[in-house]
Design a protein around this motif. Structure first.
Motif, PDB file in Angstrom:
ATOM      1  N   HIS A 169     -11.653 -47.760 -72.146  1.00 41.76           N
ATOM      2  CA  HIS A 169     -11.085 -47.660 -71.252  1.00 41.76           C
ATOM      3  C   HIS A 169     -10.929 -49.002 -70.268  1.00 41.76           C
ATOM      4  CE1 HIS A 169      -8.416 -45.856 -67.961  1.00 41.76           C
ATOM      5  NE2 HIS A 169      -7.677 -46.024 -68.705  1.00 41.76           N
ATOM      6  N   THR A 170      -9.256 -50.128 -70.607  1.00 43.94           N
ATOM      7  CA  THR A 170      -9.246 -51.248 -69.806  1.00 43.94           C
ATOM      8  C   THR A 170      -8.797 -50.797 -68.270  1.00 43.94           C
ATOM      9  OG1 THR A 170      -7.938 -51.610 -70.792  1.00 43.94           O
ATOM     10  CG2 THR A 170      -9.383 -52.275 -71.457  1.00 43.94           C
ATOM     11  N   PRO A 171      -8.901 -50.898 -67.612  1.00 47.73           N
ATOM     12  CA  PRO A 171      -8.090 -51.142 -66.119  1.00 47.73           C
ATOM     13  C   PRO A 171      -6.556 -51.380 -66.432  1.00 47.73           C
ATOM     14  CG  PRO A 171     -10.024 -53.415 -65.801  1.00 47.73           C
ATOM     15  CD  PRO A 171      -9.362 -52.890 -67.305  1.00 47.73           C
ATOM     16  N   GLY A 172      -6.168 -50.428 -66.002  1.00 43.83           N
ATOM     17  CA  GLY A 172      -4.535 -50.095 -66.218  1.00 43.83           C
ATOM     18  C   GLY A 172      -3.854 -49.097 -67.296  1.00 43.83           C
ATOM     19  N   GLY A 173      -4.877 -48.897 -68.481  1.00 44.86           N
ATOM     20  CA  GLY A 173      -4.508 -48.632 -69.660  1.00 44.86           C
ATOM     21  C   GLY A 173      -4.474 -46.796 -69.447  1.00 44.86           C
ATOM     22  N   ARG A 174      -3.335 -46.774 -70.198  1.00 41.94           N
ATOM     23  CA  ARG A 174      -2.944 -45.197 -69.604  1.00 41.94           C
ATOM     24  C   ARG A 174      -4.603 -44.111 -71.137  1.00 41.94           C
ATOM     25  NH1 ARG A 174      -0.757 -40.687 -67.126  1.00 41.94           N
ATOM     26  NH2 ARG A 174       0.409 -39.282 -68.329  1.00 41.94           N
ATOM     27  N   SER A 179     -10.142 -59.698 -64.741  1.00 44.59           N
ATOM     28  CA  SER A 179      -9.176 -58.348 -65.004  1.00 44.59           C
ATOM     29  C   SER A 179      -9.658 -57.546 -64.365  1.00 44.59           C
ATOM     30  CB  SER A 179      -8.157 -58.339 -66.093  1.00 44.59           C
ATOM     31  OG  SER A 179      -9.151 -58.229 -67.022  1.00 44.59           O
TER      32      SER A 179
END
Length: 635
Positions: free
Chosen positions: A542-547, A517
């Motif tokens: 911090h994961t992709p798309g996380g604020r 992902s």
């Protein structure tokens, strides 16, 4: 390593450690005396009264020094800092033990223990001493603690003030004579987690207020004492041997004499005032070359009040100081940085070479003044860019350095938006929203951007007198990047009111996620303090798309992620979109291999590790650097 919602699992410890010499214990007691006295004060029951509680806390701490070489307890989960010092562990245990004994009720037909008796030393005659009052939160916490048993109160204080995990708290309580440490921990757990209040002046028995005792009773006793003293003096003059008058304090002035330096420090006419252009030619570019600004720099009455309150703050003055900052009066005439009207207050900013002092009084003449201190030694050009003039209605005003050419406001959470230019009036900014005062969830983090001809710098309000500087990049590079801070800005709330000088964020690794992902970013933020100790480190994922990033580990007083040790290793339990759990770990680029043991077993060459795991599993991380040294996971 820990999961995002799991508590740290304490390691077992041995009951006794190395033998401590008396000299080592004395050094630990002297170095950490204010902390040990605060610990004793909090463990003592409030029913004995604040005055006796203060003197008892000092007495118990001073008597904690052993008489001979003594085995010290070992707290293995705290291997560095003061808790790694066996001398400190020994005197802390003695303070906790005697404070618990002092709270026991007296029994008939049983000799009282020494700690249960009023202290012989120290003694103060004619005065009642008690800590400076705090706010409603401190009062409520003191009432909750007074309702606890002595062991439960000690457990709460060891958790909050000493930051010990439950396993170490259990060992300290058991060593102190508590028969059921688990019950004490359970009872302490019923009190809400308000550990930050334990550092309040309300619980500081080393910063005291003085009030007189019963004056009429003292007068009667004094008359009788004078008669007896006169008779003894006559006898002493007739019978005593002749001497040469060389007493130990023979060269000292009487206690009521006025020292010339102390008098000069209270004279507004002797305040140091610097030329507006001094910073352009000075070898030093810091607070020492700030000129005096503001519309009240000629108000001698205001300046005299500010200096007098600094030297002798009264009971109605609210005094605050960043950790590690002394709040005593100036040794000589300080430097005037500002005197003027700010919103609804008259404000005076002074500098004595070590500290910034801010005095504020209401414009309408109402009672109540504020005196704030912040340590600023070794500030330099980057650290002396601004000070806080005042906070009102959730906003903050800054006074900027004379070399600042422009200022702007920007939101760290919106890195693509441009900075909003600010108009400086004699170096003063308009009111700006303060993230330190904003209640509710963190949806934005507004900072001040300063341009001084050598580049731009970001500073943020963390609730103290001097804003903290924000940097980005590998430790020691001193870079500035709004984009690097965007996912991690809200973690700055964990740095409030800690005397923070600067905070750096470093994205030390990027790790592909096992469900394809995208890639997650590992970053660490390190907050350095003005006093040197107390640095705080957070590892974030911090994961992709996380604020926002998620905090996976935190530590205090460790060199990791800093200029001295620019290396870090951290891990997290992560759940994929398909519901599978993984242990993900990453080290800085100079990590040659990573290994997980305990609840999860696995290893990998390089600085990244991905292993299938079970929900709630715990593992210990170890890494090997390219130079052969080992590194442990941040916990």
């Amino acid at each position: 390593m820990q999961s995002q919602d799991a508590a740290r699992h304490p390691a077992p410890s041995s009951p006794a450690g190395p033998v401590v010499d008396v000299e080592q214990a004395e050094a630990a007691l002297v170095e950490h005396y204010p902390r040990l006295v605060r610990l004793a004060y909090l463990v003592l029951p409030s029913g004995m009264g604040r005055g006796r509680r203060v003197l008892t806390a000092h007495s118990l701490t001073q008597r904690a020094l052993p008489r001979a070489r003594t085995p010290a307890p070992v707290i293995p989960s705290q291997p560095a800092g003061r808790d790694g010092d066996p001398g400190y562990a020994l005197v802390r245990l003695q303070v906790v033990r005697t404070a618990l004994e002092a709270g026991l009720p007296l029994r008939r037909r049983a000799w009282p223990r020494r700690a249960q008796l009023p202290p012989l030393l120290p003694q103060v005659w004619g005065l009642k001493l008690f800590p400076r009052p705090g706010g409603a939160d401190e009062l409520a916490l003191d009432q909750r603690l007074s309702a606890l048993s002595g062991p439960a109160r000690a457990a709460y204080v060891l958790r909050g003030l000493e930051r010990l995990p439950d396993g170490d708290v259990r060992e300290v309580l058991t060593a102190a004579g508590v028969t059921d440490a688990d019950a004490a921990l359970d009872e302490a757990g019923r009190v809400p987690d308000e550990y930050r209040l334990l550092d309040s002046p309300e619980f500081d028995p080393c910063s005291l207020q003085a009030r007189p005792t019963d004056l009429l009773r003292r007068r009667r006793h004094l008359n009788a004492t004078l008669v007896a003293g006169a008779a003894l003096a006559v006898c002493g003059a007739l019978l005593g041997p002749a001497g040469d008058g060389r007493a130990p304090d023979g060269a000292a002035a009487p206690p009521y004499a006025q020292n010339p330096a102390a008098r000069a420090a209270l004279d507004p006419g002797k305040l140091t005032r610097v030329s507006p252009t001094a910073w352009k030619t000075s070898a030093r570019v810091d607070f020492s070359v700030w000129p005096a600004r503001g519309d009240l720099t000629g108000d001698r009455a205001l300046l005299r009040r500010a200096l007098t309150v600094w030297a002798r703050p009264g009971g109605s003055v609210r005094v605050s100081a960043t950790p590690g900052t002394p709040s005593g009066g100036p040794a000589g005439p300080p430097q005037l940085l500002y005197a003027g009207t700010v919103d609804n207050a008259r404000v005076v900013i002074l500098h004595d070479g070590l500290r910034i002092a801010r005095y504020a009084e209401p414009v309408d003449g109402a009672r109540g003044a504020a005196l704030d201190f912040a340590r600023v030694d070794g500030a330099g050009r980057a650290g002396a860019g601004a000070v806080v003039l005042g906070r009102t209605d959730g906003n903050v005003r800054y006074l900027t350095a004379p070399w600042v050419r422009g200022a702007g406001e920007r939101d760290l959470r919106e890195p693509d938006s441009a900075a909003t230019d600010l108009t400086l009036t004699d170096g003063v900014t308009p009111p700006l929203p303060s993230p330190a005062l904003k209640p509710g969830p963190c949806t934005s983090w507004r900072v001040l951007q300063l341009a001084d001809g050598t580049g731009t710098r970001l500073v943020t309000d963390l609730g103290e007198l001097v804003p903290a500087r924000l940097t980005a990049g590998r430790p020691g590079t001193d870079g500035t990047s709004v984009g690097a801070w965007a996912p991690f800005a809200c973690s700055l709330s964990a740095m409030r009111s800690a005397g923070v000088r600067s905070v750096n964020v470093w994205a030390f690794a990027e790790q592909p996620l096992p469900d394809a992902s995208g890639s997650a970013v590992w970053a660490c933020t390190r907050a350095e303090t003005w006093r040197g100790g107390g640095a705080r480190v957070l590892a974030q994922f911090h994961t992709p798309g996380g604020r926002s990033g998620a905090v996976t580990a935190k530590a205090e007083d460790v060199p990791a992620c800093g200029a001295r040790e620019p290396r870090v290793l951290a891990g997290v339990l992560w759940k994929s979109g398909a519901g599978a759990w993984y242990l993900l770990a990453a080290g800085s680029r100079d990590t040659a291999s990573v290994r997980a043991t305990g609840g999860v077993e696995g290893s990998a060459r390089g600085h990244l590790l991905t292993v299938r795991a079970e929900r709630g599993a715990r593992a210990d991380l170890k890494g090997t650097l390219k130079d052969g040294r080992s590194i442990s996971g941040l916990r």
